[in-house]
Write a protein that holds these residues in place. Structure first.
Motif, PDB file in Angstrom:
ATOM      1  N   SER A  38       0.839  -1.210   0.000  1.00 49.87           N
ATOM      2  CA  SER A  38       0.000   0.000   0.000  1.00 49.87           C
ATOM      3  C   SER A  38       0.867   1.251   0.000  1.00 49.87           C
ATOM      4  CB  SER A  38      -0.924   0.004   1.224  1.00 49.87           C
ATOM      5  OG  SER A  38      -1.600  -1.220   1.335  1.00 49.87           O
TER       6      SER A  38
ATOM      7  N   GLY B 266      11.266  -1.776   9.108  1.00 51.43           N
ATOM      8  CA  GLY B 266      12.067  -2.963   8.816  1.00 51.43           C
ATOM      9  C   GLY B 266      12.452  -2.986   7.349  1.00 51.43           C
TER      10      GLY B 266
ATOM     11  N   ALA C  16       2.301  -7.245   4.292  1.00 48.84           N
ATOM     12  CA  ALA C  16       2.405  -7.189   2.828  1.00 48.84           C
ATOM     13  C   ALA C  16       3.403  -8.198   2.279  1.00 48.84           C
ATOM     14  CB  ALA C  16       2.781  -5.777   2.389  1.00 48.84           C
TER      15      ALA C  16
ATOM     16  N   ARG D  91       4.190 -11.055   4.059  1.00 54.39           N
ATOM     17  CA  ARG D  91       4.080 -12.286   4.857  1.00 54.39           C
ATOM     18  C   ARG D  91       2.711 -12.924   4.758  1.00 54.39           C
ATOM     19  NH1 ARG D  91       7.717 -11.001  10.179  1.00 54.39           N
ATOM     20  NH2 ARG D  91       9.620 -10.847   8.964  1.00 54.39           N
TER      21      ARG D  91
ATOM     22  N   GLY E 257      -0.856 -14.647   2.625  1.00 52.18           N
ATOM     23  CA  GLY E 257      -1.137 -15.875   1.894  1.00 52.18           C
ATOM     24  C   GLY E 257      -0.854 -15.796   0.407  1.00 52.18           C
TER      25      GLY E 257
ATOM     26  N   THR F  18      14.056   2.193   9.578  1.00 54.80           N
ATOM     27  CA  THR F  18      13.869   3.570  10.041  1.00 54.80           C
ATOM     28  C   THR F  18      12.492   3.659  10.696  1.00 54.80           C
ATOM     29  OG1 THR F  18      15.279   4.378   8.241  1.00 54.80           O
ATOM     30  CG2 THR F  18      13.813   5.990   9.278  1.00 54.80           C
TER      31      THR F  18
ATOM     32  N   VAL G 109       9.426   5.030  12.612  1.00 58.47           N
ATOM     33  CA  VAL G 109       8.817   6.338  12.871  1.00 58.47           C
ATOM     34  C   VAL G 109       8.350   6.375  14.317  1.00 58.47           C
ATOM     35  CG1 VAL G 109       6.864   7.829  12.292  1.00 58.47           C
ATOM     36  CG2 VAL G 109       8.184   6.719  10.473  1.00 58.47           C
TER      37      VAL G 109
ATOM     38  N   VAL H 191      -0.056   1.914   6.937  1.00 59.85           N
ATOM     39  CA  VAL H 191       0.269   0.827   7.867  1.00 59.85           C
ATOM     40  C   VAL H 191      -1.043   0.113   8.171  1.00 59.85           C
ATOM     41  CG1 VAL H 191       1.070   0.309  10.199  1.00 59.85           C
ATOM     42  CG2 VAL H 191       2.234   2.072   8.860  1.00 59.85           C
TER      43      VAL H 191
ATOM     44  N   LEU I  61       0.603   3.820  15.913  1.00 58.27           N
ATOM     45  CA  LEU I  61       1.342   4.948  15.337  1.00 58.27           C
ATOM     46  C   LEU I  61       0.499   6.223  15.370  1.00 58.27           C
ATOM     47  CD1 LEU I  61       3.995   5.669  14.011  1.00 58.27           C
ATOM     48  CD2 LEU I  61       3.080   4.882  11.828  1.00 58.27           C
TER      49      LEU I  61
ATOM     50  N   TYR J  78      -6.995 -21.066   4.516  1.00 59.61           N
ATOM     51  CA  TYR J  78      -6.625 -20.841   3.115  1.00 59.61           C
ATOM     52  C   TYR J  78      -5.277 -21.489   2.834  1.00 59.61           C
ATOM     53  CZ  TYR J  78      -4.466 -17.086   5.808  1.00 59.61           C
ATOM     54  OH  TYR J  78      -3.794 -16.388   6.772  1.00 59.61           O
TER      55      TYR J  78
ATOM     56  N   ALA K 215       1.873 -12.230  11.229  1.00 60.05           N
ATOM     57  CA  ALA K 215       1.992 -10.778  11.040  1.00 60.05           C
ATOM     58  C   ALA K 215       0.693 -10.127  11.495  1.00 60.05           C
ATOM     59  CB  ALA K 215       2.289 -10.446   9.574  1.00 60.05           C
TER      60      ALA K 215
ATOM     61  N   TYR L  89      -7.696  -3.243   6.482  1.00 66.53           N
ATOM     62  CA  TYR L  89      -8.229  -3.989   5.335  1.00 66.53           C
ATOM     63  C   TYR L  89      -8.918  -5.285   5.753  1.00 66.53           C
ATOM     64  CZ  TYR L  89      -5.116  -0.550   3.373  1.00 66.53           C
ATOM     65  OH  TYR L  89      -4.497   0.636   3.097  1.00 66.53           O
TER      66      TYR L  89
ATOM     67  N   GLY M 175      -8.081  -8.119   6.785  1.00 60.95           N
ATOM     68  CA  GLY M 175      -7.517  -9.411   6.388  1.00 60.95           C
ATOM     69  C   GLY M 175      -7.385  -9.620   4.899  1.00 60.95           C
TER      70      GLY M 175
ATOM     71  N   LEU N 255      -4.959  -6.313  -2.660  1.00 58.91           N
ATOM     72  CA  LEU N 255      -5.428  -5.447  -3.748  1.00 58.91           C
ATOM     73  C   LEU N 255      -6.140  -4.213  -3.200  1.00 58.91           C
ATOM     74  CD1 LEU N 255      -6.784  -8.203  -6.180  1.00 58.91           C
ATOM     75  CD2 LEU N 255      -4.602  -6.992  -6.315  1.00 58.91           C
TER      76      LEU N 255
HETATM   77  C1  LIG Z   1      -0.836 -14.295   7.537  1.00 58.64           C
HETATM   78  C2  LIG Z   1      -1.573 -13.319   6.667  1.00 58.64           C
HETATM   79  C3  LIG Z   1      -2.215 -13.765   5.531  1.00 58.64           C
HETATM   80  C4  LIG Z   1      -2.890 -12.862   4.713  1.00 58.64           C
HETATM   81  N1  LIG Z   1      -3.356 -13.290   3.512  1.00 58.64           N
HETATM   82  C5  LIG Z   1      -3.837 -12.389   2.623  1.00 58.64           C
HETATM   83  C6  LIG Z   1      -4.138 -12.792   1.304  1.00 58.64           C
HETATM   84  O1  LIG Z   1      -3.893 -13.927   0.905  1.00 58.64           O
HETATM   85  N2  LIG Z   1      -4.688 -11.871   0.463  1.00 58.64           N
HETATM   86  C7  LIG Z   1      -4.916 -10.576   0.865  1.00 58.64           C
HETATM   87  O2  LIG Z   1      -5.427  -9.787   0.079  1.00 58.64           O
HETATM   88  N3  LIG Z   1      -4.576 -10.166   2.104  1.00 58.64           N
HETATM   89  C8  LIG Z   1      -4.025 -11.027   2.975  1.00 58.64           C
HETATM   90  N4  LIG Z   1      -3.630 -10.610   4.210  1.00 58.64           N
HETATM   91  C9  LIG Z   1      -3.779  -9.187   4.543  1.00 58.64           C
HETATM   92  C10 LIG Z   1      -2.715  -8.375   3.816  1.00 58.64           C
HETATM   93  O3  LIG Z   1      -1.475  -8.999   3.957  1.00 58.64           O
HETATM   94  C11 LIG Z   1      -2.623  -6.960   4.380  1.00 58.64           C
HETATM   95  O4  LIG Z   1      -3.892  -6.380   4.466  1.00 58.64           O
HETATM   96  C12 LIG Z   1      -1.768  -6.092   3.483  1.00 58.64           C
HETATM   97  O5  LIG Z   1      -0.605  -6.766   3.115  1.00 58.64           O
HETATM   98  C13 LIG Z   1      -1.423  -4.792   4.171  1.00 58.64           C
HETATM   99  O6  LIG Z   1      -0.389  -4.164   3.442  1.00 58.64           O
HETATM  100  P1  LIG Z   1       0.018  -2.682   3.785  1.00 58.64           P
HETATM  101  O7  LIG Z   1       1.108  -2.318   2.868  1.00 58.64           O
HETATM  102  O8  LIG Z   1      -1.195  -1.840   3.813  1.00 58.64           O
HETATM  103  O9  LIG Z   1       0.474  -2.712   5.289  1.00 58.64           O
HETATM  104  P2  LIG Z   1       1.606  -3.509   6.048  1.00 58.64           P
HETATM  105  O10 LIG Z   1       1.959  -4.758   5.396  1.00 58.64           O
HETATM  106  O11 LIG Z   1       1.135  -3.541   7.463  1.00 58.64           O
HETATM  107  O12 LIG Z   1       2.855  -2.564   5.888  1.00 58.64           O
HETATM  108  C14 LIG Z   1       3.102  -1.530   6.748  1.00 58.64           C
HETATM  109  C15 LIG Z   1       4.585  -1.307   6.844  1.00 58.64           C
HETATM  110  O13 LIG Z   1       4.746  -0.272   7.789  1.00 58.64           O
HETATM  111  C16 LIG Z   1       5.856  -0.557   8.565  1.00 58.64           C
HETATM  112  N5  LIG Z   1       5.681   0.122   9.847  1.00 58.64           N
HETATM  113  C17 LIG Z   1       4.822  -0.154  10.841  1.00 58.64           C
HETATM  114  N6  LIG Z   1       5.001   0.693  11.861  1.00 58.64           N
HETATM  115  C18 LIG Z   1       5.992   1.531  11.484  1.00 58.64           C
HETATM  116  C19 LIG Z   1       6.658   2.615  12.120  1.00 58.64           C
HETATM  117  N7  LIG Z   1       6.354   3.015  13.355  1.00 58.64           N
HETATM  118  N8  LIG Z   1       7.637   3.239  11.439  1.00 58.64           N
HETATM  119  C20 LIG Z   1       7.976   2.868  10.176  1.00 58.64           C
HETATM  120  N9  LIG Z   1       7.388   1.838   9.549  1.00 58.64           N
HETATM  121  C21 LIG Z   1       6.410   1.182  10.198  1.00 58.64           C
HETATM  122  C22 LIG Z   1       5.906  -2.065   8.688  1.00 58.64           C
HETATM  123  O14 LIG Z   1       7.238  -2.515   8.916  1.00 58.64           O
HETATM  124  C23 LIG Z   1       5.359  -2.511   7.355  1.00 58.64           C
HETATM  125  O15 LIG Z   1       6.364  -2.841   6.425  1.00 58.64           O
HETATM  126  C24 LIG Z   1      -2.970 -11.484   5.070  1.00 58.64           C
HETATM  127  C25 LIG Z   1      -2.320 -11.035   6.216  1.00 58.64           C
HETATM  128  C26 LIG Z   1      -1.611 -11.938   7.002  1.00 58.64           C
HETATM  129  C27 LIG Z   1      -0.889 -11.429   8.220  1.00 58.64           C
END
Ligand SMILES: Cc1cc2nc3c(=O)[nH]c(=O)nc-3n(C[C@H](O)[C@H](O)[C@H](O)COP(=O)(O)OP(=O)(O)OC[C@H]3O[C@@H](n4cnc5c(N)ncnc54)[C@H](O)[C@@H]3O)c2cc1C
Length: 376
Positions: free
Chosen positions: A36, A57, A64, A66, A68, A193, A195, A219, A226, A263, A320, A345, A347, A351
């Motif tokens: 995202s 990290g 995102a 880690r 499925g 880094t 935040v 996030v 945060l 799943y 995660a 989102y 779970g 997309l």
């Molecule tokens: C086990 C599992 C299985 C899933 N399976 C699916 C699936 O198959 N299909 C699907 O559509 N969705 C699935 N999801 C949900 C999906 O993974 C998430 O909704 C989506 O990946 C969120 O992405 P994001 O980029 O919005 O956020 P995140 O992945 O949460 O990314 C946020 C980033 O912010 C960083 N961050 C957090 N706090 C701070 C801070 N204080 N300072 C700096 N950086 C920070 C983190 O390190 C991270 O890299 C699953 C989730 C999990 C955990």
């Protein structure tokens, strides 16, 4: 804890990005470099802005990288449920936006990364059919057909349910890393880094600060930590997975069952990546912990055995955080002067997340109100 997706040579070879060093200025700062946040980086830099992105990290260190790896059209609730909860325009609007997002990702990353195999929604677990869920599959199917979205009835070795030919699978860590590699030429990205504080026009990190008129916080799990003002609007939960050694060919495409709580997908070498069980241990899984727990892992092993139709060797276990909202609509909100947040989102963010992150950019830059499929 080890994550099976990180064994992919393209992920293992990621050289990393330097942490922020000192105080910098930019037009925009993106906090969180999952799929995202990277979509926000792409959108902001595409509009000609100087962008700095930071992650606590590695890129994709959160859900995102880690998850499925299911790239499923639609929001977290099945389409008929989403229509019932949010109304037709919002539910179908988000469904169509995710289908467009999938087309964009597939075209950009190519078939070596995005496997366009479709998906199966199974009524019950393999070998444990659920007639009630089959009836729900039929309602789901009717809603999809009514809106011209491709769907077929599935009746095969795994059981009965639906086949959605438009869906796809991905190694989520590879998806994020390939995207970060490409965007590194258009924006300044920093890993490791963390935040510490987001204020109007300023992001303070453990290694320095970013002064920027626009801040996009992307996030999912932990958003309310945060940005404490979002407490009560998003709630963090843990989702867990494991991977197995190779098993005989069983899953032609990603398969989800028990209304999506369990799943699995079978990887090209035959291994299974399997997740689920959150509903079985709901109280314990409303947590900010990100390590796998024995009880949920035992449940997932049972799911893996059903998927494999036999014993499995577990090779990896991981977990995660994700964010949930009360009615399943993702959150896209202005939280300060020039500061916007995207997350929650429920779970299913692979997309939906990029779609909502772009809506957050439009809110910050143009004042465009979030689409009706976002939580108010
Ligand atoms: C086990 C599992 C299985 C899933 N399976 C699916 C699936 O198959 N299909 C699907 O559509 N969705 C699935 N999801 C949900 C999906 O993974 C998430 O909704 C989506 O990946 C969120 O992405 P994001 O980029 O919005 O956020 P995140 O992945 O949460 O990314 C946020 C980033 O912010 C960083 N961050 C957090 N706090 C701070 C801070 N204080 N300072 C700096 N950086 C920070 C983190 O390190 C991270 O890299 C699953 C989730 C999990 C955990």
């Amino acid at each position: 804890m080890s994550v099976a997706w990180d064994d992919d040579p393209a992920v293992a070879a990621w050289p990393g990005l330097p942490p922020l060093a000192g105080d910098v200025r930019a037009d925009a700062c993106v906090v969180g470099l999952g799929a995202s946040g990277l979509a926000a980086v792409r959108e902001l830099s595409g509009r000609g802005l100087e962008v700095v992105g930071v992650d606590a990290g590695r890129v994709g260190a959160g859900a995102a990288g880690r998850n499925g790896g299911f790239l499923l059209g639609g929001p977290a609730p099945f389409l008929h449920d989403a229509i019932g909860r949010w109304g037709e325009a919002a539910a179908v609007g988000l469904y169509r936006a995710t289908l467009a997002e999938l087309e964009e990702i597939a075209a950009r990353l190519g078939p070596g990364v995005v496997r366009r195999a479709g998906s199966i929604r199974l009524a019950g677990l393999p070998g444990e059919p659920d007639e009630g869920e089959l009836a729900d599959c039929r309602r789901h199917e009717a809603a999809l057909r009514a809106h011209g979205i491709a769907v077929e009835e599935y009746d095969g070795t795994l059981g009965r349910g639906l086949f959605l030919p438009g869906d796809a699978a991905v190694n989520p860590a590879r998806r994020v890393i390939e995207t970060a590699r490409e965007l590194g030429a258009r924006a300044v990205l920093h890993e490791h880094t963390r935040v510490l504080r987001v204020a109007d026009g300023r992001v303070d990190t453990e290694h320095g600060s970013v002064a920027a008129a626009v801040v996009v916080v992307a996030v999912d799990g932990g958003l309310e930590v945060l940005l404490p003002r979002l407490q009560g609007r998003v709630r963090t939960a843990r989702l867990q997975m494991l991977a197995t050694g190779p098993v005989a060919d069983r899953l032609p495409c990603p398969v989800y069952c028990r209304s999506g709580y369990d799943y699995a997908q079978q990887l090209p070498g035959g291994a299974l990546a399997v997740g689920g069980g959150r509903d079985r241990f709901a109280d314990a899984e409303w947590t900010h912990e990100r390590d796998p727990s024995p009880a949920v892992q035992r449940w997932i092993e049972g799911v893996a055995q059903r998927m494999a139709a036999g014993p499995v060797d577990v090779t990896h276990r991981w977990a995660a955080s994700v964010g949930f909202t009360a009615d399943g609509r993702p959150l896209c909100a202005q939280v300060g002067d020039g500061v916007v947040a995207a997350g929650g989102y429920s779970g299913t963010g692979n997309l939906v997340g990029p779609v909502v992150a772009r809506a957050a950019v439009a809110l910050a830059l143009d004042g465009t109100p979030p689409p009706p499929y976002c939580a108010p």
